[in-house]
Design a protein around this motif. Structure first.
Motif, short mmCIF file in Angstrom:
data_model
loop_
_atom_site.label_atom_id
_atom_site.label_comp_id
_atom_site.label_asym_id
_atom_site.label_seq_id
_atom_site.Cartn_x
_atom_site.Cartn_y
_atom_site.Cartn_z
N SER A 62 44.54 27.98 20.66
CA SER A 62 45.83 27.83 21.35
C SER A 62 45.77 28.55 22.69
CB SER A 62 46.96 28.34 20.46
OG SER A 62 48.21 28.14 21.07
N LEU A 63 46.62 29.53 22.89
CA LEU A 63 46.66 30.27 24.16
C LEU A 63 45.73 31.48 24.13
CD1 LEU A 63 50.50 30.13 24.79
CD2 LEU A 63 48.73 28.68 25.79
N HIS A 64 44.92 31.60 23.09
CA HIS A 64 44.05 32.75 22.93
C HIS A 64 42.63 32.42 23.36
CE1 HIS A 64 47.21 35.03 20.89
NE2 HIS A 64 47.49 33.92 20.24
N ASN A 65 41.68 33.13 22.82
CA ASN A 65 40.28 33.05 23.18
C ASN A 65 39.59 31.80 22.65
OD1 ASN A 65 37.87 34.08 24.23
ND2 ASN A 65 37.41 35.25 22.40
N ASP A 66 38.45 31.48 23.22
CA ASP A 66 37.52 30.45 22.74
C ASP A 66 36.63 31.15 21.71
OD1 ASP A 66 35.76 28.32 22.46
OD2 ASP A 66 34.81 28.62 24.39
N VAL A 67 36.75 30.77 20.43
CA VAL A 67 36.13 31.52 19.34
C VAL A 67 35.07 30.67 18.62
CG1 VAL A 67 36.61 32.66 17.12
CG2 VAL A 67 38.24 32.84 18.98
N ILE A 68 33.93 31.29 18.34
CA ILE A 68 32.89 30.63 17.55
C ILE A 68 33.38 30.53 16.11
CG2 ILE A 68 30.55 30.83 16.62
CD1 ILE A 68 29.79 32.14 19.32
N SER A 69 33.40 29.29 15.58
CA SER A 69 33.95 29.06 14.24
C SER A 69 32.92 28.58 13.23
CB SER A 69 35.10 28.05 14.33
OG SER A 69 34.64 26.84 14.92
N SER A 70 31.74 28.20 13.70
CA SER A 70 30.70 27.72 12.79
C SER A 70 29.34 27.95 13.42
CB SER A 70 30.90 26.22 12.49
OG SER A 70 29.82 25.71 11.73
N ILE A 71 28.40 28.40 12.60
CA ILE A 71 27.00 28.54 13.00
C ILE A 71 26.18 28.00 11.84
CG2 ILE A 71 25.14 30.09 13.67
CD1 ILE A 71 27.30 32.14 14.47
N LYS A 72 25.42 26.94 12.11
CA LYS A 72 24.59 26.36 11.05
C LYS A 72 23.12 26.42 11.43
CE LYS A 72 28.06 23.23 9.24
NZ LYS A 72 28.41 21.84 8.92
N LYS A 73 22.31 26.63 10.42
CA LYS A 73 20.85 26.61 10.57
C LYS A 73 20.32 25.73 9.44
CE LYS A 73 16.97 28.42 12.31
NZ LYS A 73 16.62 28.63 13.68
N ASP A 74 19.60 24.67 9.80
CA ASP A 74 19.08 23.72 8.81
C ASP A 74 20.21 23.17 7.94
OD1 ASP A 74 16.46 24.16 9.78
OD2 ASP A 74 16.25 25.91 8.46
N GLY A 75 21.38 22.95 8.53
CA GLY A 75 22.52 22.39 7.82
C GLY A 75 23.28 23.37 6.96
N ILE A 76 22.88 24.63 6.94
CA ILE A 76 23.53 25.64 6.09
C ILE A 76 24.41 26.53 6.96
CG2 ILE A 76 23.16 27.60 4.54
CD1 ILE A 76 20.43 26.27 3.85
N GLU A 77 25.68 26.60 6.59
CA GLU A 77 26.65 27.43 7.31
C GLU A 77 26.27 28.90 7.18
OE1 GLU A 77 29.14 28.67 9.76
OE2 GLU A 77 29.40 26.53 9.35
N GLN A 78 26.27 29.60 8.31
CA GLN A 78 25.90 31.02 8.35
C GLN A 78 27.11 31.96 8.31
OE1 GLN A 78 22.38 31.82 8.38
NE2 GLN A 78 22.56 29.67 7.79
N ILE A 79 28.29 31.41 8.54
CA ILE A 79 29.51 32.21 8.45
C ILE A 79 30.08 32.02 7.04
CG2 ILE A 79 31.87 32.56 9.31
CD1 ILE A 79 30.90 31.58 12.06
N PRO A 80 30.17 33.09 6.26
CA PRO A 80 30.66 32.96 4.88
C PRO A 80 32.04 32.31 4.80
CG PRO A 80 29.73 35.14 5.24
CD PRO A 80 29.82 34.47 6.58
N GLU A 81 32.22 31.57 3.73
CA GLU A 81 33.45 30.80 3.52
C GLU A 81 34.71 31.66 3.53
OE1 GLU A 81 35.06 28.27 -0.22
OE2 GLU A 81 33.02 27.81 0.44
N ASN A 82 34.65 32.87 3.03
CA ASN A 82 35.83 33.73 2.92
C ASN A 82 36.11 34.53 4.20
OD1 ASN A 82 33.60 35.38 2.68
ND2 ASN A 82 34.49 36.68 1.10
N THR A 83 35.40 34.26 5.29
CA THR A 83 35.58 34.98 6.54
C THR A 83 36.90 34.60 7.19
OG1 THR A 83 33.20 35.04 6.89
CG2 THR A 83 34.60 35.41 8.83
N ASP A 84 37.63 35.59 7.64
CA ASP A 84 38.86 35.36 8.40
C ASP A 84 38.45 35.27 9.88
OD1 ASP A 84 41.46 35.03 9.17
OD2 ASP A 84 42.15 37.02 8.51
N ILE A 85 38.02 34.06 10.27
CA ILE A 85 37.50 33.84 11.61
C ILE A 85 38.53 34.22 12.65
CG2 ILE A 85 36.71 32.04 13.23
CD1 ILE A 85 35.41 30.67 10.80
N GLY A 86 38.06 34.95 13.64
CA GLY A 86 38.93 35.41 14.72
C GLY A 86 39.45 36.81 14.50
N TYR A 87 39.38 37.28 13.25
CA TYR A 87 39.90 38.61 12.92
C TYR A 87 38.84 39.55 12.36
CZ TYR A 87 44.43 36.39 13.54
OH TYR A 87 45.50 35.72 14.06
#
Length: 107
Positions: free
Chosen positions: A55-80
């Motif tokens: 929205s009016l805030h920052n440009d935030v990285i929300s997903s990082i994948k390597k070989d199709g596998i998400e590197q950011i854990p599912e329970n992460t409160d992205i942005g916080y």
């Protein structure tokens, strides 16, 4: 500490890579946003990265994948949550090496 030239005033601009994962990073998105620089480092290392404007805030990285596998854990409160606490050690090490912060400066 990553440094570049401020697009507005021409003075040196210093930042930390953790800002690319923080909703309020880079002055809440009002400052010079360098998320694309962090994305470039990750992509050059073979990761597939998604980032979104918050929205009016920052440009935030929300997903990082390597070989199709998400590197950011599912329970992460992205942005916080602190990216040093949830990113794999290999990613933290990569970002610390390519975009080192000044001693003692951390999110």
């Amino acid at each position: 500490m990553p440094s570049c030239i401020c697009q507005n005033c021409g003075a040196p601009f210093h930042w930390i890579w953790e800002d690319a994962f923080d909703k309020f990073g880079f002055g809440d998105g009002d400052g010079q946003v360098e998320t694309a620089t962090v994305v470039d480092v990750l992509e050059q290392a073979g990761y597939v990265v998604k980032h979104d404007f918050w929205s009016l805030h920052n440009d935030v990285i929300s997903s990082i994948k390597k070989d199709g596998i998400e590197q950011i854990p599912e329970n992460t409160d992205i942005g916080y949550d602190n990216p040093r606490a949830y990113l794999p050690a290999a990613i933290v090490t990569l970002l610390d090496e390519k975009l080192p912060a000044a001693e003692g400066v951390r999110l």
